[in-house]
Design a protein around this motif. Sequence first.
Motif, PDB file in Angstrom:
ATOM      1  N   ILE A  18       0.868  -1.165   0.000  1.00  0.00           N
ATOM      2  CA  ILE A  18       0.000   0.000   0.000  1.00  0.00           C
ATOM      3  C   ILE A  18       0.910   1.222   0.000  1.00  0.00           C
ATOM      4  O   ILE A  18       1.733   1.373   0.906  1.00  0.00           O
ATOM      5  N   LYS A  19       0.802   2.068  -1.007  1.00  0.00           N
ATOM      6  CA  LYS A  19       1.610   3.291  -1.051  1.00  0.00           C
ATOM      7  C   LYS A  19       1.049   4.344  -0.101  1.00  0.00           C
ATOM      8  O   LYS A  19       1.800   5.079   0.532  1.00  0.00           O
ATOM      9  N   ALA A  20      -0.278   4.413  -0.015  1.00  0.00           N
ATOM     10  CA  ALA A  20      -0.939   5.407   0.823  1.00  0.00           C
ATOM     11  C   ALA A  20      -2.367   4.941   1.083  1.00  0.00           C
ATOM     12  O   ALA A  20      -2.847   3.990   0.463  1.00  0.00           O
ATOM     13  N   ALA A  21      -3.047   5.639   1.985  1.00  0.00           N
ATOM     14  CA  ALA A  21      -4.438   5.308   2.282  1.00  0.00           C
ATOM     15  C   ALA A  21      -5.189   6.565   2.668  1.00  0.00           C
ATOM     16  O   ALA A  21      -4.615   7.505   3.216  1.00  0.00           O
ATOM     17  N   HIS A  22      -6.484   6.553   2.388  1.00  0.00           N
ATOM     18  CA  HIS A  22      -7.378   7.588   2.879  1.00  0.00           C
ATOM     19  C   HIS A  22      -8.000   7.063   4.165  1.00  0.00           C
ATOM     20  O   HIS A  22      -8.468   5.921   4.208  1.00  0.00           O
ATOM     21  N   VAL A  23      -7.992   7.900   5.185  1.00  0.00           N
ATOM     22  CA  VAL A  23      -8.502   7.493   6.491  1.00  0.00           C
ATOM     23  C   VAL A  23      -9.424   8.563   7.065  1.00  0.00           C
ATOM     24  O   VAL A  23      -9.383   9.723   6.641  1.00  0.00           O
ATOM     25  N   TYR A  24     -10.237   8.144   8.023  1.00  0.00           N
ATOM     26  CA  TYR A  24     -11.046   9.057   8.821  1.00  0.00           C
ATOM     27  C   TYR A  24     -10.542   8.970  10.249  1.00  0.00           C
ATOM     28  O   TYR A  24     -10.271   7.870  10.755  1.00  0.00           O
ATOM     29  N   ARG A  25     -10.438  10.105  10.899  1.00  0.00           N
ATOM     30  CA  ARG A  25     -10.066  10.150  12.316  1.00  0.00           C
ATOM     31  C   ARG A  25     -11.295   9.801  13.140  1.00  0.00           C
ATOM     32  O   ARG A  25     -12.401  10.285  12.875  1.00  0.00           O
ATOM     33  N   VAL A  26     -11.128   8.945  14.142  1.00  0.00           N
ATOM     34  CA  VAL A  26     -12.226   8.503  14.997  1.00  0.00           C
ATOM     35  C   VAL A  26     -12.179   9.298  16.301  1.00  0.00           C
ATOM     36  O   VAL A  26     -11.119   9.453  16.907  1.00  0.00           O
ATOM     37  N   GLU A  43       4.482   4.670   5.344  1.00  0.00           N
ATOM     38  CA  GLU A  43       5.386   4.826   6.483  1.00  0.00           C
ATOM     39  C   GLU A  43       4.673   5.438   7.687  1.00  0.00           C
ATOM     40  O   GLU A  43       4.923   5.054   8.825  1.00  0.00           O
ATOM     41  N   THR A  44       3.766   6.379   7.442  1.00  0.00           N
ATOM     42  CA  THR A  44       3.014   6.994   8.533  1.00  0.00           C
ATOM     43  C   THR A  44       2.084   5.983   9.189  1.00  0.00           C
ATOM     44  O   THR A  44       1.977   5.934  10.417  1.00  0.00           O
ATOM     45  N   ILE A  45       1.413   5.177   8.380  1.00  0.00           N
ATOM     46  CA  ILE A  45       0.513   4.152   8.937  1.00  0.00           C
ATOM     47  C   ILE A  45       1.308   3.187   9.814  1.00  0.00           C
ATOM     48  O   ILE A  45       0.923   2.901  10.947  1.00  0.00           O
ATOM     49  N   VAL A  46       2.419   2.689   9.294  1.00  0.00           N
ATOM     50  CA  VAL A  46       3.248   1.747  10.059  1.00  0.00           C
ATOM     51  C   VAL A  46       3.724   2.392  11.358  1.00  0.00           C
ATOM     52  O   VAL A  46       3.618   1.803  12.432  1.00  0.00           O
ATOM     53  N   ASN A  51       3.333   2.930  17.249  1.00  0.00           N
ATOM     54  CA  ASN A  51       3.260   3.837  18.389  1.00  0.00           C
ATOM     55  C   ASN A  51       1.927   3.757  19.135  1.00  0.00           C
ATOM     56  O   ASN A  51       1.611   4.629  19.945  1.00  0.00           O
ATOM     57  N   GLY A  52       1.143   2.719  18.852  1.00  0.00           N
ATOM     58  CA  GLY A  52      -0.052   2.448  19.638  1.00  0.00           C
ATOM     59  C   GLY A  52      -1.357   3.000  19.118  1.00  0.00           C
ATOM     60  O   GLY A  52      -2.395   2.858  19.780  1.00  0.00           O
ATOM     61  N   PHE A  53      -1.359   3.642  17.951  1.00  0.00           N
ATOM     62  CA  PHE A  53      -2.612   4.125  17.381  1.00  0.00           C
ATOM     63  C   PHE A  53      -3.322   2.962  16.693  1.00  0.00           C
ATOM     64  O   PHE A  53      -2.719   2.234  15.910  1.00  0.00           O
ATOM     65  N   GLU A  75       5.086  -9.818  11.355  1.00  0.00           N
ATOM     66  CA  GLU A  75       6.505  -9.962  11.703  1.00  0.00           C
ATOM     67  C   GLU A  75       7.449  -9.574  10.563  1.00  0.00           C
ATOM     68  O   GLU A  75       8.625  -9.315  10.786  1.00  0.00           O
ATOM     69  N   ASN A  76       6.933  -9.500   9.345  1.00  0.00           N
ATOM     70  CA  ASN A  76       7.748  -9.099   8.197  1.00  0.00           C
ATOM     71  C   ASN A  76       7.552  -7.631   7.813  1.00  0.00           C
ATOM     72  O   ASN A  76       8.087  -7.172   6.806  1.00  0.00           O
ATOM     73  N   GLY A  77       6.745  -6.901   8.598  1.00  0.00           N
ATOM     74  CA  GLY A  77       6.531  -5.486   8.342  1.00  0.00           C
ATOM     75  C   GLY A  77       5.401  -5.166   7.387  1.00  0.00           C
ATOM     76  O   GLY A  77       5.273  -4.029   6.949  1.00  0.00           O
ATOM     77  N   TYR A  78       4.560  -6.156   7.073  1.00  0.00           N
ATOM     78  CA  TYR A  78       3.437  -5.923   6.166  1.00  0.00           C
ATOM     79  C   TYR A  78       2.200  -5.497   6.945  1.00  0.00           C
ATOM     80  O   TYR A  78       1.973  -5.946   8.071  1.00  0.00           O
TER      81      TYR A  78
END
Length: 98
Positions: A18-26, A43-46, A51-53, A75-78
């Motif tokens: 996934i290069k990027a995603a559209h999200v909604y803040r809850v 990278e931001t999603i990962v 960091n617990g989000f 475990e492989n970072g996916y």
Amino acid sequence: MAAYYIVEINPSSNHALIKAAHVYRVTDDHQFDATKVISFDRETIVSKIQNGFGFRVLTKSDGQWHVGNPVAIDENGYIKITPDGIKADYLGHLPTYD
């Protein structure tokens, strides 16, 4: 509790990542504003998950929103909604965008 719902993904050309995603803040009361789309790169999603989000997938059918599986990093970072041993991101059948 999920901090973000992923509603659309921008997959890589081979659909492995996934290069990027559209999200909604809850919000704290489990609500979201579908008019306020946020774009996160992979990278931001990962980083946020590490960091617990919390993230969950969110789909819409018959005019109704449906909260789906939680999103995790394997475990492989996916980025995954189910552990499957495949070396690729997998968030189910979310809509895609370019």
